[in-house]
Design a protein around this motif. Structure first.
Motif, PDB file in Angstrom:
ATOM      1  N   VAL A  11      -3.769  -9.315  -1.591  1.00  0.00           N
ATOM      2  CA  VAL A  11      -3.232  -8.107  -2.194  1.00  0.00           C
ATOM      3  C   VAL A  11      -1.722  -8.288  -2.114  1.00  0.00           C
ATOM      4  CG1 VAL A  11      -2.955  -5.616  -1.954  1.00  0.00           C
ATOM      5  CG2 VAL A  11      -5.174  -6.673  -1.490  1.00  0.00           C
ATOM      6  N   LEU A  12      -1.059  -8.346  -3.258  1.00  0.00           N
ATOM      7  CA  LEU A  12       0.378  -8.598  -3.318  1.00  0.00           C
ATOM      8  C   LEU A  12       1.124  -7.283  -3.489  1.00  0.00           C
ATOM      9  CD1 LEU A  12       2.755 -10.591  -3.539  1.00  0.00           C
ATOM     10  CD2 LEU A  12       2.308 -10.668  -5.985  1.00  0.00           C
ATOM     11  N   TYR A  25       4.707  -2.400   8.241  1.00  0.00           N
ATOM     12  CA  TYR A  25       3.290  -2.786   8.283  1.00  0.00           C
ATOM     13  C   TYR A  25       2.833  -3.128   9.693  1.00  0.00           C
ATOM     14  CZ  TYR A  25       2.798  -2.191   3.334  1.00  0.00           C
ATOM     15  OH  TYR A  25       2.730  -1.608   2.095  1.00  0.00           O
ATOM     16  N   GLN A  26       3.710  -3.680  10.522  1.00  0.00           N
ATOM     17  CA  GLN A  26       3.345  -3.893  11.924  1.00  0.00           C
ATOM     18  C   GLN A  26       3.176  -2.558  12.638  1.00  0.00           C
ATOM     19  OE1 GLN A  26       6.509  -6.748  13.012  1.00  0.00           O
ATOM     20  NE2 GLN A  26       4.856  -8.184  13.497  1.00  0.00           N
ATOM     21  N   GLN A  27       4.043  -1.595  12.364  1.00  0.00           N
ATOM     22  CA  GLN A  27       3.926  -0.265  12.952  1.00  0.00           C
ATOM     23  C   GLN A  27       2.614   0.388  12.530  1.00  0.00           C
ATOM     24  OE1 GLN A  27       7.234   2.261  11.974  1.00  0.00           O
ATOM     25  NE2 GLN A  27       6.529   3.934  13.260  1.00  0.00           N
ATOM     26  N   ALA A  28       2.157   0.075  11.303  1.00  0.00           N
ATOM     27  CA  ALA A  28       0.895   0.636  10.793  1.00  0.00           C
ATOM     28  C   ALA A  28      -0.323  -0.136  11.295  1.00  0.00           C
ATOM     29  CB  ALA A  28       0.912   0.649   9.264  1.00  0.00           C
ATOM     30  N   PRO A  65       9.211   7.414  -3.387  1.00  0.00           N
ATOM     31  CA  PRO A  65       7.890   7.945  -3.055  1.00  0.00           C
ATOM     32  C   PRO A  65       6.804   7.289  -3.910  1.00  0.00           C
ATOM     33  CG  PRO A  65       9.056   9.471  -4.468  1.00  0.00           C
ATOM     34  CD  PRO A  65      10.024   8.358  -4.145  1.00  0.00           C
ATOM     35  N   PRO A  66       5.561   7.350  -3.455  1.00  0.00           N
ATOM     36  CA  PRO A  66       4.475   6.792  -4.264  1.00  0.00           C
ATOM     37  C   PRO A  66       4.256   7.633  -5.524  1.00  0.00           C
ATOM     38  CG  PRO A  66       3.584   7.944  -2.376  1.00  0.00           C
ATOM     39  CD  PRO A  66       5.078   7.931  -2.213  1.00  0.00           C
ATOM     40  N   ARG A  67       3.906   6.964  -6.596  1.00  0.00           N
ATOM     41  CA  ARG A  67       3.549   7.667  -7.831  1.00  0.00           C
ATOM     42  C   ARG A  67       2.074   8.043  -7.756  1.00  0.00           C
ATOM     43  NH1 ARG A  67       4.983   2.833  -9.263  1.00  0.00           N
ATOM     44  NH2 ARG A  67       3.093   2.515 -10.472  1.00  0.00           N
ATOM     45  N   ASP A  68       1.708   9.094  -8.441  1.00  0.00           N
ATOM     46  CA  ASP A  68       0.296   9.485  -8.495  1.00  0.00           C
ATOM     47  C   ASP A  68      -0.559   8.375  -9.088  1.00  0.00           C
ATOM     48  OD1 ASP A  68       0.798  11.946  -7.371  1.00  0.00           O
ATOM     49  OD2 ASP A  68       0.915  12.994  -9.288  1.00  0.00           O
ATOM     50  N   THR A  69       0.045   7.581  -9.961  1.00  0.00           N
ATOM     51  CA  THR A  69      -0.689   6.505 -10.634  1.00  0.00           C
ATOM     52  C   THR A  69      -0.522   5.157  -9.937  1.00  0.00           C
ATOM     53  OG1 THR A  69       1.199   6.133 -12.103  1.00  0.00           O
ATOM     54  CG2 THR A  69      -0.532   7.648 -12.883  1.00  0.00           C
ATOM     55  N   ALA A  70       0.079   5.147  -8.749  1.00  0.00           N
ATOM     56  CA  ALA A  70       0.288   3.887  -8.026  1.00  0.00           C
ATOM     57  C   ALA A  70      -1.054   3.233  -7.708  1.00  0.00           C
ATOM     58  CB  ALA A  70       1.056   4.135  -6.728  1.00  0.00           C
ATOM     59  N   PRO A  71      -1.148   1.916  -7.898  1.00  0.00           N
ATOM     60  CA  PRO A  71      -2.372   1.222  -7.470  1.00  0.00           C
ATOM     61  C   PRO A  71      -2.557   1.414  -5.969  1.00  0.00           C
ATOM     62  CG  PRO A  71      -0.959  -0.235  -8.748  1.00  0.00           C
ATOM     63  CD  PRO A  71      -0.166   1.010  -8.461  1.00  0.00           C
ATOM     64  N   ARG A  72      -3.796   1.346  -5.540  1.00  0.00           N
ATOM     65  CA  ARG A  72      -4.099   1.520  -4.136  1.00  0.00           C
ATOM     66  C   ARG A  72      -4.932   0.343  -3.624  1.00  0.00           C
ATOM     67  NH1 ARG A  72      -2.124   6.152  -5.557  1.00  0.00           N
ATOM     68  NH2 ARG A  72      -2.245   8.012  -4.257  1.00  0.00           N
ATOM     69  N   ALA A  73      -4.627  -0.080  -2.421  1.00  0.00           N
ATOM     70  CA  ALA A  73      -5.438  -1.083  -1.734  1.00  0.00           C
ATOM     71  C   ALA A  73      -6.035  -0.381  -0.519  1.00  0.00           C
ATOM     72  CB  ALA A  73      -4.586  -2.270  -1.302  1.00  0.00           C
ATOM     73  N   ASP A 111       4.258   2.814   1.931  1.00  0.00           N
ATOM     74  CA  ASP A 111       5.433   2.166   2.495  1.00  0.00           C
ATOM     75  C   ASP A 111       6.680   2.744   1.816  1.00  0.00           C
ATOM     76  OD1 ASP A 111       5.948   0.762   0.088  1.00  0.00           O
ATOM     77  OD2 ASP A 111       5.027  -1.087   0.799  1.00  0.00           O
ATOM     78  N   PRO A 112       7.865   2.367   2.272  1.00  0.00           N
ATOM     79  CA  PRO A 112       9.086   2.947   1.699  1.00  0.00           C
ATOM     80  C   PRO A 112       9.278   2.699   0.197  1.00  0.00           C
ATOM     81  CG  PRO A 112       9.569   1.984   3.833  1.00  0.00           C
ATOM     82  CD  PRO A 112       8.158   1.586   3.476  1.00  0.00           C
ATOM     83  N   TRP A 113       8.564   1.744  -0.379  1.00  0.00           N
ATOM     84  CA  TRP A 113       8.700   1.423  -1.803  1.00  0.00           C
ATOM     85  C   TRP A 113       7.587   2.027  -2.645  1.00  0.00           C
ATOM     86  CZ3 TRP A 113       9.438  -1.566   2.367  1.00  0.00           C
ATOM     87  CH2 TRP A 113      10.774  -1.849   2.655  1.00  0.00           C
ATOM     88  N   GLY A 114       6.759   2.866  -2.026  1.00  0.00           N
ATOM     89  CA  GLY A 114       5.727   3.583  -2.757  1.00  0.00           C
ATOM     90  C   GLY A 114       4.409   2.851  -2.896  1.00  0.00           C
ATOM     91  N   ASN A 115       4.233   1.715  -2.219  1.00  0.00           N
ATOM     92  CA  ASN A 115       2.941   1.024  -2.213  1.00  0.00           C
ATOM     93  C   ASN A 115       1.974   1.819  -1.343  1.00  0.00           C
ATOM     94  OD1 ASN A 115       3.752  -1.384  -3.719  1.00  0.00           O
ATOM     95  ND2 ASN A 115       4.970  -1.876  -1.911  1.00  0.00           N
ATOM     96  N   VAL A 116       0.818   2.157  -1.894  1.00  0.00           N
ATOM     97  CA  VAL A 116      -0.145   2.988  -1.173  1.00  0.00           C
ATOM     98  C   VAL A 116      -1.257   2.116  -0.598  1.00  0.00           C
ATOM     99  CG1 VAL A 116      -1.789   4.903  -1.349  1.00  0.00           C
ATOM    100  CG2 VAL A 116       0.356   4.965  -2.639  1.00  0.00           C
ATOM    101  N   THR A 117      -1.502   2.297   0.692  1.00  0.00           N
ATOM    102  CA  THR A 117      -2.559   1.592   1.404  1.00  0.00           C
ATOM    103  C   THR A 117      -3.496   2.636   1.998  1.00  0.00           C
ATOM    104  OG1 THR A 117      -0.998  -0.163   1.975  1.00  0.00           O
ATOM    105  CG2 THR A 117      -3.022  -0.068   3.239  1.00  0.00           C
ATOM    106  N   GLY A 118      -4.790   2.405   1.850  1.00  0.00           N
ATOM    107  CA  GLY A 118      -5.770   3.331   2.387  1.00  0.00           C
ATOM    108  C   GLY A 118      -6.644   2.685   3.443  1.00  0.00           C
ATOM    109  N   PHE A 119      -7.172   3.525   4.298  1.00  0.00           N
ATOM    110  CA  PHE A 119      -8.099   3.097   5.340  1.00  0.00           C
ATOM    111  C   PHE A 119      -9.355   3.936   5.167  1.00  0.00           C
ATOM    112  CE2 PHE A 119      -3.758   2.563   6.691  1.00  0.00           C
ATOM    113  CZ  PHE A 119      -3.731   1.224   7.032  1.00  0.00           C
TER     114      PHE A 119
END
Length: 131
Positions: A11-12, A25-28, A65-73, A111-119
């Motif tokens: 996932v890039l 990401y280490q903090q997360a 901030p993340p966009r509503d349409t941002a891809p999610r991993a 993340d600070p650039w709006g990349n959304v990660t889910g758990f």
């Protein structure tokens, strides 16, 4: 046409500051596999697989901030509600309360650039979860 997909490679995620992104990401809770500053990349492990989350420095990318349409991993965890609590304890803001789905719960961060990660977990459908 149908391709035989064998799994994911990486996932890039583009970031504007590799050092700050690695720290986030280490903090997360993502374990760092390697970091190559001269190439502007860092790789974080996901489970026991070789592929993972690959951060790549992009010149001129600004925080936002993340966009509503941002891809999610999304990544599987044993318990998404517990993950949300652990993230908040570590100082990582979650994007809202854990969401209920048909298989379990999901919580997201950005993340600070709006990349959304889910758990996400499979507590409602444990037969679908990884072993």
């Amino acid at each position: 046409m149908s391709l035989e997909l064998l799994g994911f490679d990486h996932v890039l995620l583009p970031v504007g500051d590799l050092g700050a992104a690695v720290e986030f990401y280490q903090q997360a809770g993502f374990p760092l596999s390697f970091r190559l500053d001269e190439a502007g990349i860092a790789l974080f492990k996901v489970g026991a697989e070789t592929p993972g989350v690959l951060l790549r420095f992009e010149e001129g990318m600004l925080p936002g901030p993340p966009r509503d349409t941002a891809p999610r991993a999304w990544f599987e965890v044993p318990d998404a509600k517990a993950a949300a609590a652990a993230l908040e304890t570590a100082g990582v803001a979650v994007l809202g309360r854990p969401m209920s789905g048909s298989t379990g719960w999901t919580v997201e961060i950005a993340d600070p650039w709006g990349n959304v990660t889910g758990f996400t977990d499979y507590l409602k459908r444990p037969e679908l979860a990884r072993g």
